[in-house]
Design a protein around this motif. Structure first.
Motif, PDB file in Angstrom:
ATOM      1  N   UNK A  74      96.812   8.058  15.419  1.00  0.00           N
ATOM      2  CA  UNK A  74      97.187   9.249  16.061  1.00  0.00           C
ATOM      3  C   UNK A  74      97.191  10.071  15.240  1.00  0.00           C
ATOM      4  N   UNK A  75      97.988   9.296  13.727  1.00  0.00           N
ATOM      5  CA  UNK A  75      98.492   9.779  12.474  1.00  0.00           C
ATOM      6  C   UNK A  75      97.295   9.599  12.152  1.00  0.00           C
ATOM      7  N   UNK A  76      95.946   9.006  12.039  1.00  0.00           N
ATOM      8  CA  UNK A  76      94.949   9.130  11.166  1.00  0.00           C
ATOM      9  C   UNK A  76      94.041  10.180  11.833  1.00  0.00           C
TER      10      UNK A  76
ATOM     11  N   UNK B 272     103.019  12.613  13.776  1.00  0.00           N
ATOM     12  CA  UNK B 272     101.932  13.184  13.867  1.00  0.00           C
ATOM     13  C   UNK B 272     101.673  14.764  13.823  1.00  0.00           C
ATOM     14  N   UNK B 273     102.684  15.824  13.855  1.00  0.00           N
ATOM     15  CA  UNK B 273     102.988  16.918  13.685  1.00  0.00           C
ATOM     16  C   UNK B 273     102.873  16.646  11.455  1.00  0.00           C
TER      17      UNK B 273
ATOM     18  N   UNK C  74     101.600  18.379  21.893  1.00  0.00           N
ATOM     19  CA  UNK C  74     101.060  18.282  22.485  1.00  0.00           C
ATOM     20  C   UNK C  74     101.663  17.053  22.382  1.00  0.00           C
ATOM     21  N   UNK C  75     101.734  16.219  21.307  1.00  0.00           N
ATOM     22  CA  UNK C  75     101.929  15.155  21.411  1.00  0.00           C
ATOM     23  C   UNK C  75     103.637  14.713  21.016  1.00  0.00           C
TER      24      UNK C  75
ATOM     25  N   UNK D 160     103.909   4.260  22.897  1.00  0.00           N
ATOM     26  CA  UNK D 160     102.732   3.985  22.772  1.00  0.00           C
ATOM     27  C   UNK D 160     103.199   2.868  21.868  1.00  0.00           C
ATOM     28  N   UNK D 161     101.626   1.924  21.257  1.00  0.00           N
ATOM     29  CA  UNK D 161     101.353   0.989  20.300  1.00  0.00           C
ATOM     30  C   UNK D 161     101.241   1.336  19.646  1.00  0.00           C
ATOM     31  N   UNK D 162     102.255   0.128  18.244  1.00  0.00           N
ATOM     32  CA  UNK D 162     101.871   1.360  16.951  1.00  0.00           C
ATOM     33  C   UNK D 162     100.626   1.311  16.771  1.00  0.00           C
TER      34      UNK D 162
END
Length: 122
Positions: free
Chosen positions: A11-13, A64-65, A58-59, A3-5
């Protein structure tokens, strides 16, 4: 396909904030004991571990983890300090020591867990 940056940063936030909520809940609840049994610690570790596993599965994104785990550890660090009025949310007890050490280990295991290869990915 990646996916895009901006989507990944979002997602990370979100993962960091959700991890911070779980870390806060675990930091507050870890000291609950049912007689001699450390029920709060077991539930806090189980909840955080389940969230980390869910994000990882899931991701399929280690970052993200990691963001989720950093949120958990940040909440634990912030709320383990002495407050402005001198109050302490996390007293210096053996359960607090276990919580403080077990959480980063749990995060490291979740982030380092190997990815499963699908049959078509070889």
């Amino acid at each position: 396909m990646r996916s895009s940056l901006p989507a990944r940063l979002g997602t990370w936030a979100v993962a960091f904030v959700v991890g911070a909520v779980y870390g806060l809940a675990g930091t507050i609840a870890h000291s609950f004991e049912l007689g001699w049994f450390p029920l709060g610690l077991i539930l806090a570790l189980a909840g955080c571990g389940a969230l980390l596993a869910a994000v990882r599965l899931l991701t399929v994104d280690r970052w993200a983890t990691l963001a989720t785990g950093l949120g958990m550890m940040t909440a634990t660090l912030v709320f383990s300090q002495r407050g402005p009025g001198g109050s302490v949310i996390v007293p210096d007890t053996p359960l607090a020591t276990v919580w403080t050490l077990a959480l980063p280990i749990l995060v490291a295991v979740a982030v380092a867990w190997p990815e499963h290869m699908r049959a078509g990915d070889r």
